[in-house]
Design an enzyme around this catalytic site. Structure first.
Site, PDB file in Angstrom:
ATOM      1  NE  ARG A  38       6.773  -2.457  -5.623  1.00 38.99           N
ATOM      2  CZ  ARG A  38       6.090  -2.467  -4.483  1.00 38.99           C
ATOM      3  NH1 ARG A  38       6.673  -2.111  -3.354  1.00 38.99           N
ATOM      4  NH2 ARG A  38       4.822  -2.841  -4.467  1.00 38.99           N
ATOM      5  CG  HIS A  45       0.507  -0.888  -6.847  1.00 44.82           C
ATOM      6  ND1 HIS A  45       1.071  -2.063  -7.295  1.00 44.82           N
ATOM      7  CD2 HIS A  45       0.585  -0.927  -5.484  1.00 44.82           C
ATOM      8  CE1 HIS A  45       1.468  -2.780  -6.257  1.00 44.82           C
ATOM      9  NE2 HIS A  45       1.194  -2.116  -5.148  1.00 44.82           N
ATOM     10  CD  GLN A 105      -2.842  -3.235  -2.927  1.00 46.81           C
ATOM     11  OE1 GLN A 105      -1.670  -3.485  -2.678  1.00 46.81           O
ATOM     12  NE2 GLN A 105      -3.845  -3.749  -2.220  1.00 46.81           N
ATOM     13  CG  ASP A 138      -1.125   4.858  -1.116  1.00 48.36           C
ATOM     14  OD1 ASP A 138      -0.506   4.287  -0.190  1.00 48.36           O
ATOM     15  OD2 ASP A 138      -0.680   4.926  -2.283  1.00 48.36           O
ATOM     16  CB  CYS A 157      -2.276  -0.404  -1.271  1.00 43.56           C
ATOM     17  SG  CYS A 157      -1.207   1.044  -1.100  1.00 43.56           S
ATOM     18  NE  ARG A 183      -0.748  -6.990  -4.288  1.00 48.63           N
ATOM     19  CZ  ARG A 183       0.363  -6.246  -4.158  1.00 48.63           C
ATOM     20  NH1 ARG A 183       0.458  -5.402  -3.150  1.00 48.63           N
ATOM     21  NH2 ARG A 183       1.345  -6.316  -5.040  1.00 48.63           N
TER      22      ARG A 183
HETATM   23  N1  NVA Z   1       1.719   4.947  -3.297  1.00 50.74           N
HETATM   24  C1  NVA Z   1       2.581   4.049  -2.574  1.00 50.74           C
HETATM   25  C2  NVA Z   1       2.087   2.650  -2.672  1.00 50.74           C
HETATM   26  C3  NVA Z   1       2.903   1.636  -1.911  1.00 50.74           C
HETATM   27  C4  NVA Z   1       2.411   0.224  -2.090  1.00 50.74           C
HETATM   28  C5  NVA Z   1       4.004   4.172  -3.096  1.00 50.74           C
HETATM   29  O1  NVA Z   1       4.183   4.223  -4.320  1.00 50.74           O
HETATM   30  O2  NVA Z   1       4.926   4.207  -2.287  1.00 50.74           O
HETATM   31  N1   CP Z   2       0.841  -2.698  -1.182  1.00 49.55           N
HETATM   32  C1   CP Z   2       2.081  -3.022  -1.579  1.00 49.55           C
HETATM   33  O1   CP Z   2       2.394  -3.076  -2.782  1.00 49.55           O
HETATM   34  O2   CP Z   2       2.917  -3.330  -0.561  1.00 49.55           O
HETATM   35  P1   CP Z   2       4.481  -3.547  -0.651  1.00 49.55           P
HETATM   36  O3   CP Z   2       5.113  -2.216  -0.964  1.00 49.55           O
HETATM   37  O4   CP Z   2       4.874  -4.047   0.713  1.00 49.55           O
HETATM   38  O5   CP Z   2       4.793  -4.542  -1.725  1.00 49.55           O
END
Ligand code: NVA
Ligand code: CP
Length: 300
Positions: free
Chosen positions: A104, A131, A134, A219, A259, A287
């Protein structure tokens, strides 16, 4: 054989993605029955997080344990990567020790570089641009509740962000119509819009956008790394909140997904998040199952 990675949904064909979703359903039954296939016995997943996580970390870690393997968590500050060790070096070293790596990170290019130096499959656990994990869970959730997503109308409200980009990829692969309702200057990537234009349209008015929607998705308005823009974004995104008035413009049986983590009172109202059309808790739980199927696909 060339190492397969899962960097975006486009890394796999439609049939491969459907087989992962089908397998995820079977694995979900096994969890209910507490009768686990240990297909990843002795296999190890390395997980590098350069951003925070709850769901991604726990689902991968629990998933590996259930499949008979093991997962190692490397935190943003607790590894040498956080002290500037080059990503190319980390990729080559971890490849010698683990069977699969989840990363990540921020720039998507960082993930691509990492994968190009890795001898083992690399999974995108979220980048600034995509992502895909997800989406596996979201697609599984849609299939389980409503059947095929083909020819359905999906509406994305809010920021043209990493999740929106993955929905755009999904629209093209699974042949559904995606309407993106976003304020000016927060459109998704122009290049991706061009390659998905047959499936994706932009609509400024949120009420118009959600007409005839089968699935409504949103989101957070400021993603990880954009925290300093939060106040500015709150004003610009306010008309795009998913609330009961907006959901009433969608089809009566439309589902709502997010998500998570969610900001109640910002991108979604409490009533919608906790309401009868919301499948967010099931979506989050999925997930686990979809990523177990992904790990099996990459490692077995
Ligand atoms: N768009 C959000 C998704 C978190 C799972 C982010 O990147 O923070
Ligand atoms: N939706 C998602 O990826 O959640 P986290 O940021 O908690 O991993």
């Amino acid at each position: 054989m060339e190492t397969r990675h899962f960097l975006t949904l486009n890394s796999f064909s439609r049939d491969e993605l459907l087989s992962i979703i089908n397998r995820a359903s079977a694995l979900k039954k096994q969890v209910k029955e507490k009768n686990y296939d240990t297909t990843l016995n002795n296999r190890v997943l390395g997980m590098i997080f350069e951003k925070s996580s709850t769901r991604t970390r726990v689902s991968f870690e629990a998933g590996m344990a259930q499949l008979g393997g093991h997962a190692i968590y490397l935190s943003p500050t607790g590894s040498q990567i956080g002290r500037g060790e080059p990503i190319e070096d980390t990729a080559r070293v971890l490849s010698k020790m683990v069977d699969c790596i989840m990363l990540r990170t921020f720039e998507h290019e960082r993930l691509e570089t990492f994968a190009s130096y890795s001898d083992v499959p690399v999974i995108n656990g979220l980048s600034d641009s995509f992502h895909p994990c997800q989406l596996l869970a979201d697609l599984l959730t849609y299939y389980e509740n409503r059947g095929s997503i083909e020819d359905k109308k999906v509406v994305w409200l809010g920021d043209g962000n990493n999740m929106c980009h993955s929905y755009m990829n999904a629209a093209k692969i699974f042949n559904f119509q995606l309407t993106v309702a976003c304020p000016e200057d927060y459109e998704p990537d122009a290049g991706l819009l061009e390659t998905t234009k047959q499936y994706v349209s932009i609509e400024r008015d949120p009420m118009t956008a959600v007409k005839n929607a089968d699935l409504v998705v949103t989101d957070v308005w400021a993603s990880m790394g954009q925290e300093q823009e939060q106040n500015q974004r709150m004003k610009q995104f306010a008309p795009y909140q998913v609330n009961t008035d907006l959901m009433e413009c969608a089809n009566g049986d439309a589902l709502f997904m997010h998500c998570l983590p969610a900001h109640r009172g910002e991108e979604v109202s409490e009533a919608v998040l906790e309401g009868p059309q919301s499948v967010v808790w099931e979506e989050a739980g999925n997930r686990l199952h979809s990523q177990k199927a992904l790990l099996e696909f990459l490692l077995c």
